[in-house]
Design a protein around this motif. Structure first.
Motif, mmCIF file in Angstrom:
data_model
loop_
_atom_site.group_PDB
_atom_site.id
_atom_site.type_symbol
_atom_site.label_atom_id
_atom_site.label_comp_id
_atom_site.label_asym_id
_atom_site.label_seq_id
_atom_site.Cartn_x
_atom_site.Cartn_y
_atom_site.Cartn_z
ATOM 1 N N ILE A 1 -6.190 -15.430 -29.496
ATOM 2 C CA ILE A 1 -5.201 -16.400 -29.996
ATOM 3 C C ILE A 1 -5.694 -17.830 -29.784
ATOM 4 C CG2 ILE A 1 -2.836 -17.238 -29.733
ATOM 5 C CD1 ILE A 1 -3.135 -14.460 -31.073
ATOM 6 N N ALA A 2 -6.396 -18.052 -28.651
ATOM 7 C CA ALA A 2 -6.920 -19.382 -28.345
ATOM 8 C C ALA A 2 -8.264 -19.646 -29.031
ATOM 9 C CB ALA A 2 -7.079 -19.531 -26.834
ATOM 10 N N LYS A 3 -8.763 -18.655 -29.751
ATOM 11 C CA LYS A 3 -10.029 -18.766 -30.477
ATOM 12 C C LYS A 3 -11.199 -19.056 -29.542
ATOM 13 C CE LYS A 3 -7.806 -20.068 -34.815
ATOM 14 N NZ LYS A 3 -7.731 -21.043 -35.927
ATOM 15 N N GLU A 4 -11.151 -18.454 -28.353
ATOM 16 C CA GLU A 4 -12.255 -18.559 -27.417
ATOM 17 C C GLU A 4 -13.350 -17.570 -27.800
ATOM 18 O OE1 GLU A 4 -13.035 -20.462 -24.895
ATOM 19 O OE2 GLU A 4 -11.222 -21.712 -24.873
ATOM 20 N N MET A 5 -14.606 -18.001 -27.800
ATOM 21 C CA MET A 5 -15.710 -17.151 -28.232
ATOM 22 C C MET A 5 -15.934 -15.964 -27.299
ATOM 23 S SD MET A 5 -18.770 -19.845 -27.374
ATOM 24 C CE MET A 5 -20.041 -18.858 -28.139
ATOM 25 N N LEU A 6 -15.400 -16.038 -26.073
ATOM 26 C CA LEU A 6 -15.548 -14.918 -25.151
ATOM 27 C C LEU A 6 -14.836 -13.663 -25.655
ATOM 28 C CD1 LEU A 6 -16.551 -13.824 -22.446
ATOM 29 C CD2 LEU A 6 -14.469 -14.755 -21.378
ATOM 30 N N GLY A 7 -13.726 -13.828 -26.371
ATOM 31 C CA GLY A 7 -12.977 -12.672 -26.862
ATOM 32 C C GLY A 7 -13.822 -11.750 -27.727
ATOM 33 N N PRO A 8 -14.443 -12.259 -28.799
ATOM 34 C CA PRO A 8 -15.301 -11.402 -29.619
ATOM 35 C C PRO A 8 -16.461 -10.784 -28.846
ATOM 36 C CG PRO A 8 -14.698 -13.373 -30.838
ATOM 37 C CD PRO A 8 -14.196 -13.571 -29.436
ATOM 38 N N THR A 9 -17.026 -11.531 -27.897
ATOM 39 C CA THR A 9 -18.113 -10.972 -27.096
ATOM 40 C C THR A 9 -17.629 -9.783 -26.277
ATOM 41 O OG1 THR A 9 -19.362 -13.041 -26.958
ATOM 42 C CG2 THR A 9 -19.687 -11.457 -25.179
ATOM 43 N N LEU A 10 -16.493 -9.947 -25.588
ATOM 44 C CA LEU A 10 -15.995 -8.868 -24.741
ATOM 45 C C LEU A 10 -15.624 -7.631 -25.548
ATOM 46 C CD1 LEU A 10 -13.782 -10.797 -22.140
ATOM 47 C CD2 LEU A 10 -16.070 -9.850 -21.818
ATOM 48 N N LEU A 11 -14.956 -7.814 -26.691
ATOM 49 C CA LEU A 11 -14.566 -6.645 -27.480
ATOM 50 C C LEU A 11 -15.758 -5.982 -28.157
ATOM 51 C CD1 LEU A 11 -11.613 -7.008 -26.833
ATOM 52 C CD2 LEU A 11 -11.113 -6.618 -29.250
ATOM 53 N N SER A 12 -16.757 -6.767 -28.544
ATOM 54 C CA SER A 12 -17.981 -6.171 -29.092
ATOM 55 C C SER A 12 -18.657 -5.315 -28.028
ATOM 56 C CB SER A 12 -18.935 -7.266 -29.580
ATOM 57 O OG SER A 12 -18.386 -7.968 -30.678
ATOM 58 N N HIS A 13 -18.683 -5.823 -26.795
ATOM 59 C CA HIS A 13 -19.288 -5.059 -25.705
ATOM 60 C C HIS A 13 -18.509 -3.776 -25.453
ATOM 61 C CE1 HIS A 13 -20.655 -4.161 -21.538
ATOM 62 N NE2 HIS A 13 -21.791 -4.646 -22.010
ATOM 63 N N HIS A 14 -17.187 -3.868 -25.492
ATOM 64 C CA HIS A 14 -16.375 -2.662 -25.297
ATOM 65 C C HIS A 14 -16.639 -1.636 -26.394
ATOM 66 C CE1 HIS A 14 -12.994 0.058 -24.674
ATOM 67 N NE2 HIS A 14 -12.784 -0.038 -25.983
ATOM 68 N N ASN A 15 -16.605 -2.068 -27.643
ATOM 69 C CA ASN A 15 -16.746 -1.108 -28.747
ATOM 70 C C ASN A 15 -18.111 -0.433 -28.746
ATOM 71 O OD1 ASN A 15 -14.145 -1.503 -29.652
ATOM 72 N ND2 ASN A 15 -14.719 -2.957 -31.257
ATOM 73 N N LEU A 16 -19.178 -1.187 -28.479
ATOM 74 C CA LEU A 16 -20.497 -0.572 -28.411
ATOM 75 C C LEU A 16 -20.592 0.393 -27.232
ATOM 76 C CD1 LEU A 16 -22.930 -3.479 -29.340
ATOM 77 C CD2 LEU A 16 -22.327 -1.489 -30.727
ATOM 78 N N THR A 17 -19.986 0.015 -26.100
ATOM 79 C CA THR A 17 -19.963 0.916 -24.947
ATOM 80 C C THR A 17 -19.204 2.187 -25.285
ATOM 81 O OG1 THR A 17 -20.062 -0.951 -23.402
ATOM 82 C CG2 THR A 17 -19.267 1.138 -22.527
ATOM 83 N N TYR A 18 -18.091 2.050 -25.997
ATOM 84 C CA TYR A 18 -17.287 3.211 -26.363
ATOM 85 C C TYR A 18 -18.057 4.128 -27.301
ATOM 86 C CZ TYR A 18 -13.327 6.025 -27.897
ATOM 87 O OH TYR A 18 -12.492 7.080 -28.164
ATOM 88 N N TYR A 19 -18.712 3.567 -28.308
ATOM 89 C CA TYR A 19 -19.505 4.377 -29.224
ATOM 90 C C TYR A 19 -20.642 5.078 -28.472
ATOM 91 C CZ TYR A 19 -17.615 3.067 -33.827
ATOM 92 O OH TYR A 19 -16.844 2.927 -34.955
ATOM 93 N N GLY A 20 -21.284 4.351 -27.566
ATOM 94 C CA GLY A 20 -22.364 4.951 -26.798
ATOM 95 C C GLY A 20 -21.887 6.111 -25.944
ATOM 96 N N ARG A 21 -20.686 5.984 -25.384
ATOM 97 C CA ARG A 21 -20.128 7.068 -24.565
ATOM 98 C C ARG A 21 -19.780 8.287 -25.418
ATOM 99 N NH1 ARG A 21 -15.321 4.946 -21.056
ATOM 100 N NH2 ARG A 21 -15.741 6.793 -19.775
ATOM 101 N N ILE A 22 -19.267 8.051 -26.617
ATOM 102 C CA ILE A 22 -18.988 9.182 -27.516
ATOM 103 C C ILE A 22 -20.259 9.981 -27.763
ATOM 104 C CG2 ILE A 22 -18.390 9.814 -29.890
ATOM 105 C CD1 ILE A 22 -16.446 7.454 -29.889
ATOM 106 N N MET A 23 -21.342 9.274 -28.060
ATOM 107 C CA MET A 23 -22.599 9.967 -28.358
ATOM 108 C C MET A 23 -23.150 10.680 -27.124
ATOM 109 S SD MET A 23 -23.064 9.561 -31.590
ATOM 110 C CE MET A 23 -24.786 9.940 -31.889
#
Length: 341
Positions: free
Chosen positions: A288-310
């Motif tokens: 909501i505050a348009k902080e660049m950390l948000g996209p970084t953290l969620l990108s890290h989560h999603n890649l970690t999640y995909y990696g765990r699925i595999m």
């Protein structure tokens, strides 16, 4: 494979990419040809040295841009001709030039140049693109000079089972180091995609990697593993992460929604990613505050999640319980397994 189209997985340092559990990343021939230029990458030591990634790298051939930049290109038997989306420069991409670029990039796996078309398409259109893709694969094989760079062929054929079988059989006879199922995730339904993969993989060598290009959702991964696919890439984890969507075992979470404003829960209790050290409320605030950390953290989560699925899928296969594992995961996402044909 996390997608590092331009020599970077968007929003993440190379150490952060490695910490997701990724073993291999992807770069793109077309984009790196335009900037910084493949000769510049060569002078910087190749894609590994330039990016700092010491694991395997696969480079796409640029063939997908034949499809995605349709308004800016034309295709003949000799080459795909593009106008750069950056400055309008004319780029002639032949199979030989695609291999030349990928050898300059120094990737571990190079893809042959193929002709991708949108689906649905008429049978003559699919047959034309298929035949050209086979001829271009042979030209790429002939142009390849690096023994240390594996060359993967790409199976086309649209949604036609017979054309898929024909293309897979012809390419398998050419003895490439690996094989991709291409021309999917271009407008067809998930069920159509699964069916196309299912009729293709039995005609590819069982002892060589089988790669489904540009796919997909967590559901797509498991459904296609069940159909014999080993390797995937997709921008979906990072693109969705940059837009505030997190993948979880209970389905996607849209963090911009007001329901998360005062939510103290992490995205997932047992996830080791950087985002799950924080509350959903804090993550929502960053977006909501348009902080660049948000996209970084969620990108890290999603890649970690995909990696765990595999990783979990590999373990389940080794323990001969993949069907049970997939059914449980799919149920959490609100799906049932699609019956194997």
């Amino acid at each position: 494979m996390p997608v590092g189209t331009q020599g970077t997985v968007k929003g993440l340092t190379i150490d952060q990419v490695a910490s997701t559990g990724a073993d291999m990343i992807l770069g793109n021939t077309y984009h790196l040809r335009l900037r910084p230029g493949h000769e510049t990458v060569r002078q910087l030591g190749g894609l590994h040295a330039m990016s700092g990634w010491d694991g395997p790298i696969l480079t796409d051939s640029g063939g997908f841009q034949v499809f995605s930049l349709g308004a800016l290109n034309s295709v003949t038997e000799q080459a795909a001709t593009f106008r750069s989306h950056i400055d309008g420069e004319k780029v002639v991409l032949t199979p030989e030039h695609s291999i030349e670029i990928q050898e300059a990039l120094g990737s571990d796996v190079a893809m042959v140049l193929d002709h991708v078309i949108a689906l649905p398409a008429s049978k003559p259109e699919v047959e034309d693109a298929l035949a050209r893709s086979i001829r271009w694969a042979a030209r790429c094989r002939e142009a390849s000079t690096l023994d240390r760079q594996a060359l993967f062929a790409i199976v086309q054929g649209g949604l036609d089972p017979e054309l898929r079988r024909q293309c897979a059989t012809e390419l398998a006879s050419m003895d490439f180091e690996g094989y991709a199922v291409g021309g999917l995730s271009v407008g067809e339904t998930p069920e159509e995609m699964y069916a196309a993969a299912a009729v293709t993989t039995p005609h590819l060598p069982a002892d060589k990697p089988r790669y489904l290009m540009g796919v997909g959702t967590p559901r797509d991964l498991l459904e296609n593993i069940a159909r014999g696919i080993d390797l995937f890439d997709c921008v979906m984890p990072t693109r969705n992460g940059r837009n505030g969507l997190a993948f979880t075992d209970k389905g996607p979470i849209k963090l911009r929604n007001a329901v998360h404003r005062e939510d103290t829960q992490p995205l997932m209790e047992d996830c080791p990613c950087l985002a799950c050290r924080h509350s959903r409320g804090y993550l929502r605030h960053l977006f909501i505050a348009k902080e660049m950390l948000g996209p970084t953290l969620l990108s890290h989560h999603n890649l970690t999640y995909y990696g765990r699925i595999m990783a979990e899928a590999r373990e389940a296969i080794q323990q001969d319980r993949f069907s049970q594992f997939a059914a449980e995961k799919l149920a959490g996402w609100g799906h049932r397994p699609v019956p194997l044909a």
